[in-house]
Design a protein around this motif. Structure first.
Motif, PDB file in Angstrom:
ATOM      1  N   MET A 109       1.347  -1.151   0.057  1.00 47.56           N
ATOM      2  CA  MET A 109      -0.220  -0.872   0.152  1.00 47.56           C
ATOM      3  C   MET A 109       1.098   0.794  -0.107  1.00 47.56           C
ATOM      4  N   VAL A 110       2.026   1.333   0.885  1.00 44.54           N
ATOM      5  CA  VAL A 110       3.070   2.081   0.951  1.00 44.54           C
ATOM      6  C   VAL A 110       3.559   2.675  -1.046  1.00 44.54           C
ATOM      7  N   ARG A 111       3.680   1.958  -1.224  1.00 43.56           N
ATOM      8  CA  ARG A 111       3.559   1.982  -3.224  1.00 43.56           C
ATOM      9  C   ARG A 111       2.464   2.644  -4.002  1.00 43.56           C
ATOM     10  N   LEU A 112       1.634   1.802  -3.576  1.00 46.14           N
ATOM     11  CA  LEU A 112       0.761   2.676  -4.789  1.00 46.14           C
ATOM     12  C   LEU A 112       0.363   4.435  -4.051  1.00 46.14           C
ATOM     13  N   THR A 113       0.752   4.696  -2.493  1.00 47.22           N
ATOM     14  CA  THR A 113       0.672   5.896  -2.309  1.00 47.22           C
ATOM     15  C   THR A 113       1.253   6.416  -2.931  1.00 47.22           C
ATOM     16  N   SER A 114       2.350   5.827  -3.050  1.00 50.36           N
ATOM     17  CA  SER A 114       3.711   6.946  -3.714  1.00 50.36           C
ATOM     18  C   SER A 114       3.734   7.487  -4.884  1.00 50.36           C
ATOM     19  N   ILE A 115       3.169   5.765  -5.919  1.00 47.73           N
ATOM     20  CA  ILE A 115       2.738   6.752  -7.026  1.00 47.73           C
ATOM     21  C   ILE A 115       1.462   7.051  -7.823  1.00 47.73           C
ATOM     22  N   GLN A 116       1.082   7.177  -6.755  1.00 44.50           N
ATOM     23  CA  GLN A 116      -0.881   8.017  -6.728  1.00 44.50           C
ATOM     24  C   GLN A 116       0.123   9.483  -6.348  1.00 44.50           C
ATOM     25  N   SER A 117       0.511   9.780  -5.223  1.00 47.03           N
ATOM     26  CA  SER A 117       0.862  10.783  -4.933  1.00 47.03           C
ATOM     27  C   SER A 117       1.834  11.575  -6.038  1.00 47.03           C
ATOM     28  N   SER A 118       2.806  11.200  -6.386  1.00 47.41           N
ATOM     29  CA  SER A 118       4.195  11.851  -6.810  1.00 47.41           C
ATOM     30  C   SER A 118       4.875  10.693  -8.026  1.00 47.41           C
ATOM     31  N   GLY A 119       4.069  10.378  -7.954  1.00 52.91           N
ATOM     32  CA  GLY A 119       4.551   8.791  -9.602  1.00 52.91           C
ATOM     33  C   GLY A 119       4.712   8.947 -10.858  1.00 52.91           C
ATOM     34  N   THR A 120       5.555   9.051 -11.336  1.00 50.77           N
ATOM     35  CA  THR A 120       5.717   9.929 -13.201  1.00 50.77           C
ATOM     36  C   THR A 120       5.358   8.414 -14.063  1.00 50.77           C
ATOM     37  N   GLY A 121       4.472   7.274 -13.864  1.00 49.87           N
ATOM     38  CA  GLY A 121       3.574   6.481 -14.344  1.00 49.87           C
ATOM     39  C   GLY A 121       2.887   6.553 -14.848  1.00 49.87           C
ATOM     40  N   ARG A 122       1.868   6.713 -16.053  1.00 52.96           N
ATOM     41  CA  ARG A 122       0.554   6.599 -16.706  1.00 52.96           C
ATOM     42  C   ARG A 122      -0.142   6.864 -15.752  1.00 52.96           C
ATOM     43  N   GLY A 123      -0.142   5.934 -14.643  1.00 56.10           N
ATOM     44  CA  GLY A 123      -1.237   5.254 -13.739  1.00 56.10           C
ATOM     45  C   GLY A 123      -1.495   6.260 -12.660  1.00 56.10           C
ATOM     46  N   ALA A 124      -0.649   7.376 -12.549  1.00 61.65           N
ATOM     47  CA  ALA A 124      -0.624   8.024 -11.643  1.00 61.65           C
ATOM     48  C   ALA A 124      -1.327  10.010 -12.178  1.00 61.65           C
ATOM     49  N   ILE A 125      -2.124  10.074 -10.803  1.00 57.26           N
ATOM     50  CA  ILE A 125      -2.848  11.024 -10.642  1.00 57.26           C
ATOM     51  C   ILE A 125      -2.430  12.113 -11.532  1.00 57.26           C
TER      52      ILE A 125
END
Length: 99
Positions: free
Chosen positions: A1-17
């Motif tokens: 869950m920590v990884r998902l939170t990181s991806i969504q809040s500051s990620g650079t992948g196409r699935g990040a908000i």
């Protein structure tokens, strides 16, 4: 869950908000077609709901003018699907940037 939170809040992948949802309310697929836009938003909402049930609020990430960016994209897409003419960057160079 920590990884998902990181991806969504500051990620650079196409699935990040912050990558999928532009500050204008458009999303990556807005200029393609609304089926793809809704599918992408649905996947992001699904990940936000999984996090919500585990006590993590991803829905409120990245507010623009006091409104979470995901909510802006959902509202923008809903208005288009309802037949409202919305301002768009489709066909311009700015549609590929996320300023």
């Amino acid at each position: 869950m920590v990884r998902l939170t990181s991806i969504q809040s500051s990620g650079t992948g196409r699935g990040a908000i912050g990558v999928y949802c532009y500050t204008s309310g458009e999303c990556q697929e807005t200029c393609r077609d609304q089926h793809h836009a809704m599918m992408g938003l649905g996947e992001i909402v699904e990940s936000c709901e999984i996090a919500w049930k585990q006590g993590i609020d991803l829905y409120s990430l990245l507010p623009v003018n006091g409104m979470p960016r995901l909510a802006q994209c959902l509202e923008y897409t809903a208005k288009i699907c309802d037949g409202t003419c919305m301002p768009s960057s489709c066909g311009t160079k700015s549609q590929t940037t996320n300023s």
